[in-house]
Scaffold this active site. Structure first.
Site, PDB file in Angstrom:
ATOM      1  N   ASP A 153       0.841  -1.197   0.000  1.00 18.67           N
ATOM      2  CA  ASP A 153       0.000   0.000   0.000  1.00 18.67           C
ATOM      3  C   ASP A 153       0.873   1.243   0.000  1.00 18.67           C
ATOM      4  OD1 ASP A 153      -2.374   1.326  -0.173  1.00 18.67           O
ATOM      5  OD2 ASP A 153      -2.932   1.117   1.934  1.00 18.67           O
ATOM      6  N   HIS A 156       0.262  -3.986   6.338  1.00 18.83           N
ATOM      7  CA  HIS A 156      -0.663  -4.238   5.228  1.00 18.83           C
ATOM      8  C   HIS A 156      -1.145  -2.879   4.712  1.00 18.83           C
ATOM      9  CE1 HIS A 156      -3.865  -7.407   3.820  1.00 18.83           C
ATOM     10  NE2 HIS A 156      -3.464  -6.622   2.836  1.00 18.83           N
TER      11      HIS A 156
END
Length: 354
Positions: A54, A114
Site C-alpha cells: 500500500d 498491510h
C-alpha cells in the site's frame, strides 16, 4: 429408491462442486490474457524488492509505503525479515526509497504491515495508521511521523474483536477510520472455503474510541478503501467480485450504497487522484497465478483509472498493464503531479512519469 436418492444427491453435489470450481477459476482471472499498456517513462525503485502493498502520498509529495507483507497463500521473498515502512519524495528527479526508523518500544520483529492511511492534524502533525498482522492477528498501529529525523514514533496499538482479518483503512479523524475485513474466517483453510463458496460475509467497519460498528456488509472480499476529495463518499473495492462500491457517508458514519462499478479484474487497493478526484485501482488481472506462484509464469499487473465516478456512466481506462515480466502482483497505484507509483504484494515498485 434409497440408491436412486443417493445417486441423485451425489450427482447434485458433483454438479455444485464443478460449478463452484469453474466460478472460482473465472473470478480469479484464470483465463485472462494481457495486452501490455506501459508508459514510456518508467523505472523500478531501487531498494524496494519485497513488496509495496500500500502507498499513501501526502499533499507535500512524500509517499509512505508498506513493505514485506506476509499474507497466507501469497509468496514472500524475505520470510525471515520483519516488515518495513519506506518513504519516497515524489518531488525528487530520481526518487529513491528510504526506510523509516521506528521508535523503541514497538515490537519490530513481528511487524507485518498491510494497508496504510495518513492523517494530518490541525497543527500539521502527520500520523500514519498501519494495519498490522503480528503473528497473523490484526491490529491498527498509530505512528507520528518525524519529518526531520525521517522516523516514526509509535503511539498506540488498537485492538478490537471486530478488527479481524483487516485489509485496509482510511482515516478521517483522530482515531476515526473505516476498515475493510477481507475474510470472515481467520483460519486459512476456512478462508479458502469461504472464497470457494463465495459467501459474501465480509464487511466495512467504522472505528472510534467511543464506537465500533459494521457500516456495510455483503461483500465477497472487501479490500481497498478510500474517500472522495470532499469526504462525502467512500469507495470500497470488492476484490473477488471485481467491482468498486460507491457509498454515501452519513453524519453518524453509516454508509449507504449508491452504485457499483463493475470491472473485469480483481480489484485491490484504491486511491484518489488529488487533481481530478478519479479513482485509481491496483488490480490483479490473473489472480490464480498469485495462488499458484510460478516465477516462470508470474502474475501480471494492472492499474485502472475510473473517471466521472458519480455519473451514470463512469469511464474506465487502463493506465498500466504488464504480464509480470516487469511488475508482478500489483496492489496499488497512487499519483502526484503527473507521476505515479505502482506497488505490489511481494515484488517491486514502479515509478512512472505520465
Amino acid at each position: 429408491m434409497a440408491k436412486l436418492l443417493l445417486l441423485t444427491l451425489l450427482g447434485a453435489s458433483l454438479a455444485f462442486v464443478g460449478e463452484r470450481l469453474l466460478a472460482f477459476r473465472n473470478s480469479f482471472g484464470a483465463v485472462q490474457e494481457l495486452e501490455p499498456v506501459e508508459p514510456q517513462n518508467c523505472v523500478l525503485i531501487e531498494g524496494l524488492e519485497n513488496g509495496s502493498e500500500d502507498i499513501d502520498i501526502l499533499p507535500s509529495g512524500l509517499a509512505f509505503i508498506s513493505s514485506g507483507l506476509k499474507y497466507p497463500g501469497m509468496p514472500n521473498f524475505a520470510p525471515d525479515e520483519p516488515g518495513k515502512i519506506f518513504l519516497i519524495d515524489m518531488n525528487e528527479k530520481n526518487p529513491r526509497a528510504q526506510e523509516l526508523e521506528i521508535s523503541n518500544g514497538f515490537e519490530k520483529e513481528s511487524f507485518n504491515p498491510h494497508g496504510i492511511s495518513t492523517f494530518i492534524d490541525k497543527d500539521h502533525t502527520v500520523y500514519l495508521y498501519v494495519v498490522n498482522h503480528p503473528h497473523m492477528k490484526s491490529t491498527v498501529e498509530i505512528f507520528k511521523f518525524e519529518e526531520q529525523q525521517r522516523s516514526l514514533v509509535h503511539l498506540k496499538t488498537i485492538k478490537h474483536e471486530l478488527l479481524k482479518s483487516v485489509n485496509n483503512i482510511v482515516v478521517l479523524g483522530p482515531e476515526q477510520f473505516y476498515a475493510t475485513r477481507d475474510h470472515y474466517f481467520t483460519n486459512y483453510v476456512l478462508a479458502l472455503l469461504e472464497m470457494f463458496l463465495d459467501l459474501h460475509w465480509t464487511s466495512v467497519l467504522f472505528y472510534s474510541p467511543k464506537e465500533v460498528k459494521v457500516v456495510a456488509k455483503g461483500f465477497s472480499s472487501a479490500n481497498g478503501i478510500t474517500v472522495s476529495l470532499d469526504k462525502k463518499y467512500v469507495y470500497v473495492a470488492d476484490a473477488t467480485a471485481k467491482n468498486v462500491h460507491v457509498m454515501e457517508k452519513h453524519d453518524n458514519w453509516d454508509l449507504t450504497e449508491l452504485k457499483v462499478i463493475h470491472l473485469d479484474t480483481l480489484v485491490d487497493n484504491l486511491s484518489v487522484d488529488p487533481a481530478t478526484g478519479d479513482i485509481l485501482a491496483g488490480c490483479h488481472p490473473n489472480g490464480m497465478k498469485l495462488l499458484n506462484y510460478n516465477p516462470e509464469d508470474p502474475p501480471g499487473s494492472e492499474v485502472l483509472r475510473i473517471q466521472n465516478v458519480l455519473s451514470e456512466k463512469p469511464r474506465v481506462s487502463t493506465v498500466y498493464t504488464n504480464d509480470g515480466s516487469v511488475l508482478q502482483g500489483s496492489t496499488v497505484a497512487s499519483v502526484y503531479q503527473g507521476k505515479i507509483l505502482i506497488g505490489t504484494i511481494f515484488h517491486k515498485t514502479l515509478y512512472c512519469v505520465l
